[in-house]
Motif scaffolding. Structure first.
Motif, PDB file in Angstrom:
ATOM      1  N   LEU A 210       0.839  -1.292  -0.182  1.00 49.60           N
ATOM      2  CA  LEU A 210      -0.036   0.022  -0.111  1.00 49.60           C
ATOM      3  C   LEU A 210       0.985   1.137   0.099  1.00 49.60           C
ATOM      4  CD1 LEU A 210      -2.753   1.502   0.540  1.00 49.60           C
ATOM      5  CD2 LEU A 210      -2.525   1.011   2.747  1.00 49.60           C
ATOM      6  N   HIS A 211       1.853   1.247   0.663  1.00 52.68           N
ATOM      7  CA  HIS A 211       2.845   2.308   0.899  1.00 52.68           C
ATOM      8  C   HIS A 211       3.378   2.826  -0.518  1.00 52.68           C
ATOM      9  CE1 HIS A 211       5.672   5.414   2.579  1.00 52.68           C
ATOM     10  NE2 HIS A 211       6.642   4.608   2.196  1.00 52.68           N
ATOM     11  N   GLN A 212       3.503   1.893  -1.431  1.00 50.04           N
ATOM     12  CA  GLN A 212       3.865   2.095  -2.805  1.00 50.04           C
ATOM     13  C   GLN A 212       2.968   3.054  -3.681  1.00 50.04           C
ATOM     14  OE1 GLN A 212       4.956  -1.561  -4.597  1.00 50.04           O
ATOM     15  NE2 GLN A 212       6.630  -1.925  -3.520  1.00 50.04           N
ATOM     16  N   ASN A 213       1.840   2.931  -3.309  1.00 51.33           N
ATOM     17  CA  ASN A 213       0.761   3.754  -3.960  1.00 51.33           C
ATOM     18  C   ASN A 213       0.467   5.130  -3.396  1.00 51.33           C
ATOM     19  OD1 ASN A 213       0.370   1.507  -5.570  1.00 51.33           O
ATOM     20  ND2 ASN A 213      -1.739   1.065  -4.910  1.00 51.33           N
ATOM     21  N   VAL A 214       1.215   5.315  -2.098  1.00 47.92           N
ATOM     22  CA  VAL A 214       1.045   6.729  -1.495  1.00 47.92           C
ATOM     23  C   VAL A 214       1.817   7.869  -2.001  1.00 47.92           C
ATOM     24  CG1 VAL A 214       1.024   7.638   0.744  1.00 47.92           C
ATOM     25  CG2 VAL A 214       0.115   5.390   0.571  1.00 47.92           C
ATOM     26  N   ARG A 215       1.339   8.919  -2.185  1.00 48.04           N
ATOM     27  CA  ARG A 215       1.907  10.062  -2.592  1.00 48.04           C
ATOM     28  C   ARG A 215       2.402  11.032  -1.511  1.00 48.04           C
ATOM     29  NH1 ARG A 215       2.912  13.069  -7.384  1.00 48.04           N
ATOM     30  NH2 ARG A 215       3.276  15.049  -7.304  1.00 48.04           N
ATOM     31  N   LEU A 216       1.279  11.077  -0.428  1.00 49.22           N
ATOM     32  CA  LEU A 216       1.480  11.751   0.865  1.00 49.22           C
ATOM     33  C   LEU A 216       0.550  11.299   1.992  1.00 49.22           C
ATOM     34  CD1 LEU A 216      -0.377  15.070   1.113  1.00 49.22           C
ATOM     35  CD2 LEU A 216      -0.506  13.878  -1.075  1.00 49.22           C
ATOM     36  N   TYR A 217       1.110  11.462   3.092  1.00 48.29           N
ATOM     37  CA  TYR A 217       0.475  11.257   4.584  1.00 48.29           C
ATOM     38  C   TYR A 217      -0.157  12.528   4.891  1.00 48.29           C
ATOM     39  CZ  TYR A 217       2.030   6.441   4.081  1.00 48.29           C
ATOM     40  OH  TYR A 217       2.094   5.032   3.794  1.00 48.29           O
ATOM     41  N   ASP A 218      -1.305  12.764   4.993  1.00 46.25           N
ATOM     42  CA  ASP A 218      -1.742  14.070   5.549  1.00 46.25           C
ATOM     43  C   ASP A 218      -3.139  13.872   6.251  1.00 46.25           C
ATOM     44  OD1 ASP A 218      -2.873  16.575   5.813  1.00 46.25           O
ATOM     45  OD2 ASP A 218      -1.465  17.330   4.249  1.00 46.25           O
ATOM     46  N   SER A 219      -3.514  14.510   7.245  1.00 43.09           N
ATOM     47  CA  SER A 219      -4.611  14.176   7.966  1.00 43.09           C
ATOM     48  C   SER A 219      -5.421  15.585   7.814  1.00 43.09           C
ATOM     49  CB  SER A 219      -4.374  13.897   9.255  1.00 43.09           C
ATOM     50  OG  SER A 219      -3.708  12.524   9.326  1.00 43.09           O
ATOM     51  N   ASN A 220      -4.997  16.828   7.514  1.00 42.65           N
ATOM     52  CA  ASN A 220      -5.469  17.845   7.634  1.00 42.65           C
ATOM     53  C   ASN A 220      -5.812  18.778   6.022  1.00 42.65           C
ATOM     54  OD1 ASN A 220      -5.573  18.021  10.457  1.00 42.65           O
ATOM     55  ND2 ASN A 220      -3.466  18.236  10.315  1.00 42.65           N
ATOM     56  N   SER A 221      -4.807  18.592   5.363  1.00 40.84           N
ATOM     57  CA  SER A 221      -5.020  19.382   4.035  1.00 40.84           C
ATOM     58  C   SER A 221      -4.846  18.309   2.836  1.00 40.84           C
ATOM     59  CB  SER A 221      -3.793  20.223   4.028  1.00 40.84           C
ATOM     60  OG  SER A 221      -3.654  21.184   5.073  1.00 40.84           O
TER      61      SER A 221
END
Length: 362
Positions: A210-221
């Motif tokens: 799954l991490h390979q598909n992630v561009r960014l980790y963001d809970s707010n913006s």
């Protein structure tokens, strides 16, 4: 947004305060406050907004520690998140409530009654007392760009879709271990509240993929890059994605079919407030929030779900409410969904260690 702002309701109030309620900012529509004042005949009803839920928990802690010579008014009711209920009971910050004082209590679906039924240690107990009154809820959802998925020829329906190869570096996830590991657990058929991660086969390999598909980790913006097209899909919260936001930005949202994480805002009574019975103005407010017409209005104005509407005949609800899958989710999805429960220190350590391992790629 003025309909969701309480500053004008509180500011300049010269009436003697009959009811003081500490609430999350923009969680109680002014229309509801005005109607309650009119219905109860009490003008001295103050709703004091706080920026965040942890600020409200501190209100409870401060209320307990304050001396008898109080320098500031004490709240009669406080809104807290369900995640804090266990701690509030353990720290003796709140007192049990009496559901016999609420005419609408029996209309709440059983699951929503049971989540606030606890023992004196804050644990779920079918014979325990009622420690809070459910007010409104929301969920973790998948939000996506309609145009991008139209070209792909499919639309996201469940957590498993986040692992598809065509989404490599195209998604954003919350910067929260419980949410990301939780949705992966859900994909594998487990609960968000799984205590021992070592017993979940393939969990680490699934998270790495799954991490390979992630561009960014963001809970707010996370909505901004989605609107700009930098990401095609985001995992976020139902409260952030109203029909207007979806329509204006070419977005759509779905509650995953295999179930999701739920959150719930609650009304609690500080331990120092005089106990019921008889019914207080605070009990009247709780019951008022559950009246069908008010519950529907609350859901539409705040973009959340009043638990009362889940037990109602859909035909009795406004069309815009019953046709909104985020506000009126399918019962089959709700049954598979989880309220996040506090974990033991050992479990928290497991989640954090795995989270750091995935994020650092070690």
């Amino acid at each position: 947004m003025s309909t969701l702002t309480l500053s004008s309701v509180v500011a300049g109030c010269k009436e003697a305060t009959a009811l003081r309620v500490e609430v999350l900012k923009r969680s109680v529509p002014v229309q509801m406050v005005s109607k309650f004042r009119q219905q109860s005949g009490q003008k001295g009803v103050d709703f004091v907004p706080q920026p965040q839920l942890n600020d409200l928990f501190r209100v409870l802690q401060k209320s307990k520690s304050s001396s008898s010579t109080q320098s500031s008014p004490q709240a009669d009711l406080v809104m807290i998140g369900d995640f804090w209920l266990n701690s509030a009971i353990q720290q003796q910050l709140i007192q049990p409530l009496d559901p016999k004082l609420w005419s609408q209590w029996s209309q709440l679906p059983p699951r929503w009654q049971n989540i606030v039924r606890r023992n004196s240690a804050g644990k779920f107990d079918s014979k325990g007392e009622i420690w809070a009154a459910p007010y409104r809820s929301g969920s973790t959802v998948i939000i996506y760009r309609v145009d991008k998925f139209k070209s792909l020829g499919w639309t996201p329906q469940d957590w498993s879709d986040l692992w598809r190869q065509e989404l490599r570096h195209r998604i954003s996830l919350p910067n929260q271990a419980r949410e990301v590991i939780g949705l992966t657990l859900k994909k594998l058929g487990y609960s968000y509240n799984t205590a021992d991660l070592s017993k979940v086969k393939n969990l680490e390999s699934e998270l790495r993929q799954l991490h390979q598909n992630v561009r960014l980790y963001d809970s707010n913006s996370y909505l901004k890059p989605l609107i700009l097209g930098d990401t095609w899909l985001a995992v976020g919260w139902s409260t952030d994605i109203s029909p207007e936001v979806q329509y204006q930005n070419g977005l759509a949202a779905v509650v995953p079919k295999s179930g999701t994480a739920l959150w719930l805002d609650l009304w609690v009574k500080p331990a120092k407030v005089q106990a019921s019975p008889p019914a207080t103005l605070g009990d009247q407010w709780i019951d008022f929030c559950w009246s069908p017409q008010v519950a529907a209005q609350l859901s539409l104005l705040t973009g959340t779900t009043s638990p009362i509407i889940l037990g109602m005949n859909p035909e009795e609800l406004p069309q815009s409410l019953r046709e909104n899958p985020l506000l009126f989710p399918q019962s089959s999805i709700l049954e598979k969904s989880d309220f996040l429960q506090p974990l033991s220190q050992n479990s928290i350590k497991q989640y954090q260690q795995l989270w750091e391992k995935i994020r650092l790629g070690t």
